[in-house]
Write a protein that holds these residues in place. Sequence first.
Motif, PDB file in Angstrom:
ATOM      1  N   ALA A   1       2.588  -0.595 -74.467  1.00 58.70           N
ATOM      2  CA  ALA A   1       4.040  -0.021 -74.935  1.00 58.70           C
ATOM      3  C   ALA A   1       3.653   0.363 -76.470  1.00 58.70           C
ATOM      4  O   ALA A   1       3.894   1.423 -76.930  1.00 58.70           O
ATOM      5  CB  ALA A   1       5.352  -0.521 -74.433  1.00 58.70           C
ATOM      6  N   LEU A   2       3.254  -0.875 -77.266  1.00 60.77           N
ATOM      7  CA  LEU A   2       3.264  -0.868 -78.545  1.00 60.77           C
ATOM      8  C   LEU A   2       2.061   0.153 -79.018  1.00 60.77           C
ATOM      9  O   LEU A   2       2.363   0.898 -79.848  1.00 60.77           O
ATOM     10  CB  LEU A   2       3.064  -2.357 -79.067  1.00 60.77           C
ATOM     11  CG  LEU A   2       4.210  -3.192 -79.072  1.00 60.77           C
ATOM     12  CD1 LEU A   2       4.027  -4.593 -79.446  1.00 60.77           C
ATOM     13  CD2 LEU A   2       5.782  -2.769 -79.755  1.00 60.77           C
ATOM     14  N   VAL A   3       0.930   0.062 -78.251  1.00 65.79           N
ATOM     15  CA  VAL A   3      -0.373   0.839 -78.666  1.00 65.79           C
ATOM     16  C   VAL A   3       0.061   2.181 -78.188  1.00 65.79           C
ATOM     17  O   VAL A   3      -0.305   3.101 -79.086  1.00 65.79           O
ATOM     18  CB  VAL A   3      -1.470   0.318 -77.704  1.00 65.79           C
ATOM     19  CG1 VAL A   3      -2.597   1.343 -77.677  1.00 65.79           C
ATOM     20  CG2 VAL A   3      -1.713  -0.890 -78.109  1.00 65.79           C
ATOM     21  N   SER A   4       0.947   2.400 -77.101  1.00 64.92           N
ATOM     22  CA  SER A   4       1.264   3.732 -76.845  1.00 64.92           C
ATOM     23  C   SER A   4       2.319   4.404 -78.011  1.00 64.92           C
ATOM     24  O   SER A   4       1.903   5.477 -78.419  1.00 64.92           O
ATOM     25  CB  SER A   4       2.072   3.723 -75.690  1.00 64.92           C
ATOM     26  OG  SER A   4       1.338   3.417 -74.536  1.00 64.92           O
ATOM     27  N   ILE A   5       3.102   3.630 -78.630  1.00 62.07           N
ATOM     28  CA  ILE A   5       3.979   4.088 -79.505  1.00 62.07           C
ATOM     29  C   ILE A   5       3.305   4.494 -80.851  1.00 62.07           C
ATOM     30  O   ILE A   5       3.389   5.571 -81.412  1.00 62.07           O
ATOM     31  CB  ILE A   5       5.187   3.120 -79.926  1.00 62.07           C
ATOM     32  CG1 ILE A   5       6.147   2.947 -78.535  1.00 62.07           C
ATOM     33  CG2 ILE A   5       5.706   3.484 -81.145  1.00 62.07           C
ATOM     34  CD1 ILE A   5       7.135   1.932 -78.362  1.00 62.07           C
ATOM     35  N   LEU A   6       2.364   3.685 -81.116  1.00 66.50           N
ATOM     36  CA  LEU A   6       1.591   3.707 -82.461  1.00 66.50           C
ATOM     37  C   LEU A   6       0.589   4.746 -82.217  1.00 66.50           C
ATOM     38  O   LEU A   6       0.605   5.956 -82.965  1.00 66.50           O
ATOM     39  CB  LEU A   6       0.892   2.275 -82.851  1.00 66.50           C
ATOM     40  CG  LEU A   6       1.932   1.369 -83.222  1.00 66.50           C
ATOM     41  CD1 LEU A   6       0.996   0.125 -83.577  1.00 66.50           C
ATOM     42  CD2 LEU A   6       2.615   1.625 -84.497  1.00 66.50           C
ATOM     43  N   VAL A   7      -0.153   5.031 -81.145  1.00 69.09           N
ATOM     44  CA  VAL A   7      -1.459   5.886 -81.132  1.00 69.09           C
ATOM     45  C   VAL A   7      -0.814   7.162 -80.723  1.00 69.09           C
ATOM     46  O   VAL A   7      -0.955   8.144 -81.354  1.00 69.09           O
ATOM     47  CB  VAL A   7      -2.387   5.431 -80.337  1.00 69.09           C
ATOM     48  CG1 VAL A   7      -3.506   6.430 -80.064  1.00 69.09           C
ATOM     49  CG2 VAL A   7      -3.162   4.119 -80.723  1.00 69.09           C
ATOM     50  N   GLY A   8      -0.076   7.276 -79.535  1.00 70.20           N
ATOM     51  CA  GLY A   8       0.511   8.302 -79.073  1.00 70.20           C
ATOM     52  C   GLY A   8       1.367   9.091 -80.013  1.00 70.20           C
ATOM     53  O   GLY A   8       1.415  10.323 -80.359  1.00 70.20           O
ATOM     54  N   GLY A   9       2.368   8.172 -80.560  1.00 71.97           N
ATOM     55  CA  GLY A   9       3.197   8.592 -81.607  1.00 71.97           C
ATOM     56  C   GLY A   9       2.674   9.175 -82.998  1.00 71.97           C
ATOM     57  O   GLY A   9       3.147  10.410 -83.582  1.00 71.97           O
ATOM     58  N   THR A  10       1.225   8.616 -83.555  1.00 72.18           N
ATOM     59  CA  THR A  10       0.786   9.149 -84.295  1.00 72.18           C
ATOM     60  C   THR A  10       0.093  10.608 -84.040  1.00 72.18           C
ATOM     61  O   THR A  10       0.410  11.488 -85.017  1.00 72.18           O
ATOM     62  CB  THR A  10      -0.605   8.217 -84.849  1.00 72.18           C
ATOM     63  OG1 THR A  10       0.005   6.875 -85.281  1.00 72.18           O
ATOM     64  CG2 THR A  10      -1.384   8.984 -86.050  1.00 72.18           C
ATOM     65  N   LEU A  11      -0.309  10.720 -82.883  1.00 73.79           N
ATOM     66  CA  LEU A  11      -0.866  12.082 -82.610  1.00 73.79           C
ATOM     67  C   LEU A  11       0.263  13.188 -82.620  1.00 73.79           C
ATOM     68  O   LEU A  11       0.159  14.042 -83.068  1.00 73.79           O
ATOM     69  CB  LEU A  11      -1.558  11.997 -81.254  1.00 73.79           C
ATOM     70  CG  LEU A  11      -3.015  11.211 -81.292  1.00 73.79           C
ATOM     71  CD1 LEU A  11      -3.429  11.126 -79.943  1.00 73.79           C
ATOM     72  CD2 LEU A  11      -3.830  12.023 -81.974  1.00 73.79           C
ATOM     73  N   LEU A  12       1.299  12.823 -81.714  1.00 78.81           N
ATOM     74  CA  LEU A  12       2.430  13.733 -81.936  1.00 78.81           C
ATOM     75  C   LEU A  12       3.106  14.017 -83.117  1.00 78.81           C
ATOM     76  O   LEU A  12       3.612  15.079 -83.385  1.00 78.81           O
ATOM     77  CB  LEU A  12       3.721  12.995 -80.694  1.00 78.81           C
ATOM     78  CG  LEU A  12       3.369  13.416 -79.226  1.00 78.81           C
ATOM     79  CD1 LEU A  12       4.165  12.771 -78.463  1.00 78.81           C
ATOM     80  CD2 LEU A  12       3.428  14.851 -79.257  1.00 78.81           C
ATOM     81  N   VAL A  13       3.240  12.723 -83.925  1.00 83.17           N
ATOM     82  CA  VAL A  13       3.930  12.947 -85.197  1.00 83.17           C
ATOM     83  C   VAL A  13       2.930  14.007 -85.997  1.00 83.17           C
ATOM     84  O   VAL A  13       3.564  14.834 -86.710  1.00 83.17           O
ATOM     85  CB  VAL A  13       4.424  12.077 -85.853  1.00 83.17           C
ATOM     86  CG1 VAL A  13       4.485  12.078 -87.563  1.00 83.17           C
ATOM     87  CG2 VAL A  13       5.417  11.052 -85.294  1.00 83.17           C
ATOM     88  N   CYS A  14       1.468  13.783 -86.089  1.00 72.47           N
ATOM     89  CA  CYS A  14       0.856  14.502 -86.988  1.00 72.47           C
ATOM     90  C   CYS A  14       0.882  16.135 -86.306  1.00 72.47           C
ATOM     91  O   CYS A  14       1.089  16.971 -87.284  1.00 72.47           O
ATOM     92  CB  CYS A  14      -0.717  13.971 -86.946  1.00 72.47           C
ATOM     93  SG  CYS A  14      -0.816  12.538 -87.728  1.00 72.47           S
TER      94      CYS A  14
END
Length: 149
Positions: free
Chosen positions: A115-128
């Motif tokens: 969940a933490l990896v998902s938040i960080l990696v997926g979140g970074t891609l989506l936010v960018c």
Amino acid sequence: MSVSTVGNGRVELSGRSALLAVGDLLAIGTFVAVGEFTHGINPFLNPGRFAGTLTPFLLGWVLVAAIGGLYTSDGIGTLRAAVSRTAVAWVLAVGIAQALRATELFPGNAALTFALVSILVGGTLLVCWRSVAATLLHRYVDRKEGLLR
């Protein structure tokens, strides 16, 4: 100019929202594909597995993004709105995805580290992606009234 909406105005039916949805799909798909490769699974050779891993994230994202108004002009009205709304929505979407992965319907399981990896990696891609979209849409599209509305 009038824009058609659904869901009490939480989703605009426009070229802008379609563009955002395609970019979101690509960002989330990239996150899942990279994760699959990292774990030794080729998503191109295992499309069923890839779809099974991708689906909980997409379901969570679509639900939260639609309810949160991320497919409206206000959803990316400013860079700050795009970043903050996307980040919050992704955290909630990952929670839904983890709950779905805890069932027998989808491969994998619910795990705090994932969940933490998902938040960080997926979140970074989506936010960018959403930051770029917000910036470019305001700079190039909104000035040409109605081009993607």
